[in-house]
Design a protein around this motif. Structure first.
Motif, PDB file in Angstrom:
ATOM      1  N   GLY A 108       0.817  -1.209   0.000  1.00 40.29           N
ATOM      2  CA  GLY A 108       0.184  -0.051  -0.132  1.00 40.29           C
ATOM      3  C   GLY A 108       0.947   1.382   0.135  1.00 40.29           C
ATOM      4  O   GLY A 108       0.304   2.506  -0.209  1.00 40.29           O
ATOM      5  N   VAL A 109       2.193   1.240  -0.036  1.00 39.68           N
ATOM      6  CA  VAL A 109       3.000   2.342   0.057  1.00 39.68           C
ATOM      7  C   VAL A 109       3.282   2.692  -1.418  1.00 39.68           C
ATOM      8  O   VAL A 109       3.697   1.729  -2.052  1.00 39.68           O
ATOM      9  N   ALA A 110       2.925   3.886  -1.957  1.00 39.26           N
ATOM     10  CA  ALA A 110       3.278   4.130  -3.331  1.00 39.26           C
ATOM     11  C   ALA A 110       4.860   4.193  -3.500  1.00 39.26           C
ATOM     12  O   ALA A 110       5.629   4.580  -2.788  1.00 39.26           O
ATOM     13  N   PRO A 111       5.198   3.826  -4.573  1.00 37.87           N
ATOM     14  CA  PRO A 111       6.760   3.865  -5.069  1.00 37.87           C
ATOM     15  C   PRO A 111       6.995   5.341  -4.930  1.00 37.87           C
ATOM     16  O   PRO A 111       6.273   6.297  -5.084  1.00 37.87           O
ATOM     17  N   LEU A 112       8.315   5.484  -4.906  1.00 40.42           N
ATOM     18  CA  LEU A 112       9.132   6.901  -4.727  1.00 40.42           C
ATOM     19  C   LEU A 112       8.788   7.429  -6.184  1.00 40.42           C
ATOM     20  O   LEU A 112       9.036   6.746  -7.306  1.00 40.42           O
ATOM     21  N   PRO A 113       8.507   8.733  -6.551  1.00 40.52           N
ATOM     22  CA  PRO A 113       8.364   9.363  -7.872  1.00 40.52           C
ATOM     23  C   PRO A 113       9.471   9.490  -8.494  1.00 40.52           C
ATOM     24  O   PRO A 113       9.369   9.872  -9.567  1.00 40.52           O
ATOM     25  N   PHE A 114      10.744   9.319  -7.810  1.00 39.65           N
ATOM     26  CA  PHE A 114      12.046   9.715  -8.587  1.00 39.65           C
ATOM     27  C   PHE A 114      13.150   8.937  -7.525  1.00 39.65           C
ATOM     28  O   PHE A 114      13.225   8.866  -6.502  1.00 39.65           O
ATOM     29  N   ALA A 115      14.302   9.073  -8.504  1.00 40.94           N
ATOM     30  CA  ALA A 115      15.362   8.480  -7.838  1.00 40.94           C
ATOM     31  C   ALA A 115      16.285   9.769  -7.175  1.00 40.94           C
ATOM     32  O   ALA A 115      16.686  10.772  -7.540  1.00 40.94           O
ATOM     33  N   PRO A 116      16.277   9.863  -5.588  1.00 39.47           N
ATOM     34  CA  PRO A 116      16.736  10.778  -4.842  1.00 39.47           C
ATOM     35  C   PRO A 116      18.075  11.060  -5.315  1.00 39.47           C
ATOM     36  O   PRO A 116      18.951  10.283  -5.351  1.00 39.47           O
ATOM     37  N   ALA A 117      18.465  12.439  -5.219  1.00 35.01           N
ATOM     38  CA  ALA A 117      19.944  13.075  -5.512  1.00 35.01           C
ATOM     39  C   ALA A 117      20.663  13.212  -4.359  1.00 35.01           C
ATOM     40  O   ALA A 117      21.592  13.153  -4.404  1.00 35.01           O
ATOM     41  N   ALA A 118      19.703  13.088  -3.229  1.00 36.17           N
ATOM     42  CA  ALA A 118      20.433  13.091  -1.986  1.00 36.17           C
ATOM     43  C   ALA A 118      19.254  12.621  -0.808  1.00 36.17           C
ATOM     44  O   ALA A 118      18.290  12.520  -1.117  1.00 36.17           O
ATOM     45  N   ARG A 177       6.133  17.725   8.362  1.00 34.16           N
ATOM     46  CA  ARG A 177       5.644  18.847   8.000  1.00 34.16           C
ATOM     47  C   ARG A 177       6.857  19.987   7.404  1.00 34.16           C
ATOM     48  O   ARG A 177       6.703  20.740   6.550  1.00 34.16           O
ATOM     49  N   ALA A 178       7.822  19.732   8.238  1.00 35.01           N
ATOM     50  CA  ALA A 178       9.119  20.683   7.975  1.00 35.01           C
ATOM     51  C   ALA A 178       9.739  20.161   6.452  1.00 35.01           C
ATOM     52  O   ALA A 178       9.980  21.145   5.599  1.00 35.01           O
ATOM     53  N   ALA A 179       9.767  19.029   6.361  1.00 33.40           N
ATOM     54  CA  ALA A 179      10.168  18.596   4.931  1.00 33.40           C
ATOM     55  C   ALA A 179       9.267  18.952   3.897  1.00 33.40           C
ATOM     56  O   ALA A 179       9.681  19.365   2.754  1.00 33.40           O
ATOM     57  N   LEU A 180       7.950  18.831   4.091  1.00 30.61           N
ATOM     58  CA  LEU A 180       7.013  19.181   3.011  1.00 30.61           C
ATOM     59  C   LEU A 180       7.136  20.742   2.632  1.00 30.61           C
ATOM     60  O   LEU A 180       7.094  21.181   1.538  1.00 30.61           O
ATOM     61  N   ALA A 181       7.216  21.460   3.813  1.00 24.85           N
ATOM     62  CA  ALA A 181       7.372  22.980   3.515  1.00 24.85           C
ATOM     63  C   ALA A 181       8.735  23.355   2.850  1.00 24.85           C
ATOM     64  O   ALA A 181       8.611  24.373   2.250  1.00 24.85           O
ATOM     65  N   ALA A 182       9.563  22.339   2.698  1.00 28.68           N
ATOM     66  CA  ALA A 182      10.798  22.692   2.199  1.00 28.68           C
ATOM     67  C   ALA A 182      11.006  22.369   0.668  1.00 28.68           C
ATOM     68  O   ALA A 182      11.676  22.271  -0.013  1.00 28.68           O
ATOM     69  N   GLY A 183       9.682  21.666   0.329  1.00 30.57           N
ATOM     70  CA  GLY A 183       9.481  21.140  -0.846  1.00 30.57           C
ATOM     71  C   GLY A 183      10.235  19.768  -1.271  1.00 30.57           C
ATOM     72  O   GLY A 183      10.421  19.540  -2.379  1.00 30.57           O
ATOM     73  N   MET A 184      10.453  19.063  -0.168  1.00 29.76           N
ATOM     74  CA  MET A 184      11.065  17.801  -0.468  1.00 29.76           C
ATOM     75  C   MET A 184      10.217  16.558  -0.192  1.00 29.76           C
ATOM     76  O   MET A 184       8.939  16.978   0.125  1.00 29.76           O
ATOM     77  N   THR A 185      10.449  15.504  -0.521  1.00 33.89           N
ATOM     78  CA  THR A 185       9.616  14.267  -0.434  1.00 33.89           C
ATOM     79  C   THR A 185       9.823  13.507   0.915  1.00 33.89           C
ATOM     80  O   THR A 185      10.891  12.996   1.057  1.00 33.89           O
ATOM     81  N   PRO A 186       9.010  13.555   2.080  1.00 30.61           N
ATOM     82  CA  PRO A 186       9.457  12.656   3.140  1.00 30.61           C
ATOM     83  C   PRO A 186       9.081  11.276   3.088  1.00 30.61           C
ATOM     84  O   PRO A 186       7.712  11.124   2.583  1.00 30.61           O
ATOM     85  N   VAL A 187       9.529  10.538   3.565  1.00 23.80           N
ATOM     86  CA  VAL A 187       9.139   9.038   4.057  1.00 23.80           C
ATOM     87  C   VAL A 187       9.180   8.925   5.501  1.00 23.80           C
ATOM     88  O   VAL A 187      10.228   9.188   6.162  1.00 23.80           O
ATOM     89  N   ALA A 220      13.646  19.546  -4.101  1.00 21.47           N
ATOM     90  CA  ALA A 220      12.710  18.982  -4.971  1.00 21.47           C
ATOM     91  C   ALA A 220      13.565  17.458  -5.224  1.00 21.47           C
ATOM     92  O   ALA A 220      12.631  16.570  -5.447  1.00 21.47           O
ATOM     93  N   ARG A 221      14.702  17.386  -5.287  1.00 19.55           N
ATOM     94  CA  ARG A 221      15.436  15.889  -5.606  1.00 19.55           C
ATOM     95  C   ARG A 221      15.977  15.524  -4.380  1.00 19.55           C
ATOM     96  O   ARG A 221      16.719  14.259  -4.318  1.00 19.55           O
ATOM     97  N   CYS A 222      15.496  15.986  -3.016  1.00 17.72           N
ATOM     98  CA  CYS A 222      15.960  15.281  -1.889  1.00 17.72           C
ATOM     99  C   CYS A 222      14.807  14.418  -1.278  1.00 17.72           C
ATOM    100  O   CYS A 222      13.731  14.771  -1.188  1.00 17.72           O
ATOM    101  N   LEU A 223      15.136  13.373  -0.959  1.00 18.80           N
ATOM    102  CA  LEU A 223      14.252  12.545   0.201  1.00 18.80           C
ATOM    103  C   LEU A 223      14.792  12.776   1.556  1.00 18.80           C
ATOM    104  O   LEU A 223      15.783  12.587   2.052  1.00 18.80           O
ATOM    105  N   VAL A 224      13.596  12.925   2.646  1.00 18.66           N
ATOM    106  CA  VAL A 224      13.698  12.960   3.696  1.00 18.66           C
ATOM    107  C   VAL A 224      13.160  11.746   4.396  1.00 18.66           C
ATOM    108  O   VAL A 224      11.867  11.318   4.219  1.00 18.66           O
ATOM    109  N   LEU A 225      13.790  11.509   5.457  1.00 19.72           N
ATOM    110  CA  LEU A 225      13.527  10.299   6.303  1.00 19.72           C
ATOM    111  C   LEU A 225      13.247  10.975   7.751  1.00 19.72           C
ATOM    112  O   LEU A 225      14.276  11.567   8.410  1.00 19.72           O
TER     113      LEU A 225
END
Length: 228
Positions: free
Chosen positions: A3-13, A180-190, A167-172
């Motif tokens: 049920g977890v969607a695949p990542l939309p991109f290959a993270p650069a960081a 919320r901080a990661a989303l506000a930064a325009g990053m993709t959080p997991v 936009a090319r960063c994945l956040v854990l």
């Protein structure tokens, strides 16, 4: 991971929170706060310590002051801080899967940073004592920014230090505040929840939530396999 969607991109960081995500420190912090409160004669509920998870120092101070007054809050924080410093100096346990994930990222040359609400001196000493400091290209703390999470500042600083667009960063992250901080930064959080299970409000943010760092790694592995 069903049920977890695949990542939309290959993270650069990949940018990591620290407490509760890499280190099992939230339980240690809560235990020190509860012990300090008892020893200073305050009857405070465990729910208060849970409510502080992921919050910055100023927010936690304010929450305590509402319960016991400003002066008593300062005394409690000082006492719990001394207790926690001793725990941190001895080395806080890793969260399961963190070393394997970091080694996997290092082997693939994917840049890594820390973005934590902890102040710089303590953050550095905790990472050093836990044997994790050397895995990171940048370490960004609440000492380095004007606003703590859920403001995006520390995550934007981490992206800048790595030279990668947000936009090319994945956040854990483990906490809703960090998500919320990661989303506000325009990053993709997991999110890898630790002590706080995501409620409906948190799930409504629409980010990915997994049960472990191993599952987060499998999301990355699947996305990078598509690039091969």
């Amino acid at each position: 991971m069903a049920g977890v969607a695949p990542l939309p991109f290959a993270p650069a960081a990949v940018v990591f929170d620290m407490d509760g995500l890499m280190l099992d420190s939230e339980r240690a912090i809560n235990a020190c706060m509860a012990r300090a409160a008892r020893e200073l004669g305050h009857d405070l509920p465990d729910s208060l310590w849970l409510a502080m998870v992921g919050k910055g120092e100023a927010v936690c101070r304010s929450m305590l002051a509402e319960r016991v007054g400003a002066e008593a809050a300062e005394q409690l924080l000082a006492h719990s801080g001394a207790l926690y410093d001793a725990v941190a100096a001895a080395g806080i346990d890793h969260r399961p899967g963190i070393v394997e994930l970091l080694q996997w990222l290092v082997a693939r040359g994917i840049p890594r940073a820390v973005a934590t609400s902890t102040r710089r001196p303590l953050a550095l000493s905790k990472l050093e004592a836990a044997g994790l400091r050397g895995y990171f290209d940048a370490i960004c703390t609440s000492s380095d920014v004007a606003r703590p999470k859920p403001a995006p500042d520390v995550y934007l600083l981490a992206a800048g230090k790595l030279g990668v667009e947000p936009a090319r960063c994945l956040v854990l992250e483990d906490s809703p505040t960090g998500v919320r901080a990661a989303l506000a930064a325009g990053m993709t959080p997991v999110q890898v929840p630790d002590m706080l299970a995501p409620d409906e409000e948190v799930r409504a943010l629409g980010h990915r939530i997994v049960a472990s760092l191993a599952e987060a790694q499998r999301l990355l592995e699947a996305r990078l396999a598509e690039q091969a």
